[in-house]
Enzyme design. Structure first.
Site, PDB file in Angstrom:
ATOM      1  N   ASP A  39      -7.856   6.132   4.721  1.00  0.00           N
ATOM      2  CA  ASP A  39      -8.237   5.227   5.807  1.00  0.00           C
ATOM      3  C   ASP A  39      -9.282   5.901   6.702  1.00  0.00           C
ATOM      4  O   ASP A  39      -9.578   7.089   6.569  1.00  0.00           O
ATOM      5  CB  ASP A  39      -7.015   4.875   6.654  1.00  0.00           C
TER       6      ASP A  39
ATOM      7  N   SER B 276       0.803  -1.225   0.000  1.00  0.00           N
ATOM      8  CA  SER B 276       0.000   0.000   0.000  1.00  0.00           C
ATOM      9  C   SER B 276       0.833   1.271   0.000  1.00  0.00           C
ATOM     10  O   SER B 276       0.333   2.346  -0.332  1.00  0.00           O
ATOM     11  CB  SER B 276      -0.940   0.012   1.214  1.00  0.00           C
TER      12      SER B 276
ATOM     13  N   HIS C 177       1.070   4.062   7.175  1.00  0.00           N
ATOM     14  CA  HIS C 177       0.550   4.908   6.113  1.00  0.00           C
ATOM     15  C   HIS C 177       0.951   6.348   6.365  1.00  0.00           C
ATOM     16  O   HIS C 177       1.389   6.713   7.468  1.00  0.00           O
ATOM     17  CB  HIS C 177      -0.976   4.798   6.015  1.00  0.00           C
TER      18      HIS C 177
END
Length: 270
Positions: free
Chosen positions: A237, A172, A212
């Site tokens: 998110d 990701s 992230h």
């Protein structure tokens, strides 16, 4: 247990040797391992590391010291050594409730120091006199270095220090962070985080932290939330609360985490 240990070392195996107490220690560690404390197969890496550091490593060193005592002095020294430990635990009215890190340190340091003393004292029986001191010192240094390194590695992996490693399991964050990379996460006050920082945070019911990038910071004070997104993801998110944040990524080590990924896949598939 100590009678059988002494019989195994001195009767069955006959001749004293450095490798014999190690093999016997491994056998008795497996026998003496508390099954109720073993984490489940699908348990978190933290649970397994804590178990290995606070239980397996100290127990194996305890049995190694007992095996060496049995090799040189028979069952009585081993009984005296382990008997003192058991008696203290049974009869002491109040024992300090140490955390796992201190248990690992104490349980490792005491046997290592005793092993060094014993090895130095009996080194003349293991080697010619001209090489006695050199071999004895090398053995002491090797045992101490290995044990201390193991404890420090366990402390580091579980975040006893203000930095902690994390293995990247997904893509990701490509291209900046690839699958199999290890990132070093430093603890940081969430109030000091800025947009653009790459953070590690926990999600409920997930044993693996998410790494992230912060793209937006909403609210303030108790209502503050971080909006994060993987560099390769299209959607952001769910908002991340400050208490979920584990820290900020400060270093990336490429490809080193593939071994951890392979072991995790093997355990889960098994």
């Amino acid at each position: 247990m100590e009678l059988s240990r002494a019989w195994l070392v001195n009767r069955v195996l006959r001749k004293p040797a450095v490798l014999l107490p190690v093999l016997v220690a491994l056998l008795y560690t497996l026998i003496d391992l508390p099954l109720g404390q073993i984490p489940p197969v699908g348990g978190t890496l933290e649970a397994w590391t804590s178990f290995l550091g606070s239980t397996c490593l100290p127990l194996s060193l305890e049995h190694l010291l007992a095996s060496i005592l049995a090799m040189w002095g028979g069952p009585l020294p081993a009984i005296a050594y382990r008997g003192v430990l058991q008696a203290f635990e049974w009869f002491s009215p109040v024992l300090p409730d140490l955390n796992w890190a201190m248990k690992a340190l104490v349980g490792t340091a005491v046997p290592v120091v005793a092993l060094g003393i014993i090895q130095e004292y009996f080194s003349f029986q293991l080697a010619p006199c001209c090489r006695r001191k050199k071999r004895g010192e090398q053995g002491i240094v090797s045992a101490a270095a290995f044990s201390v390194a193991a404890v420090i590695a366990i402390w580091f992996s579980l975040g006893v220090f203000p930095v902690k490693p994390a293995v990247i399991y997904s893509g990701s964050m490509r291209p900046s962070i690839e699958v199999g990379d290890i990132v070093i996460v430093a603890q940081k006050n969430p109030s000091l985080l800025d947009v653009g920082d790459v953070i590690s945070y926990r999600v409920k019911d997930s044993p693996i932290p998410i790494v992230h990038r912060v793209i937006t910071i909403e609210g303030d004070g108790s209502s503050k939330a971080f909006i994060t997104k993987g560099d390769d993801n299209k959607e952001a998110d769910q908002p991340v609360k400050p208490e979920q944040v584990m820290g900020k990524v400060v270093l990336k080590i490429p490809r080193v985490g593939w071994a951890s990924i392979a072991i995790r896949k093997f355990i889960i598939s098994g």
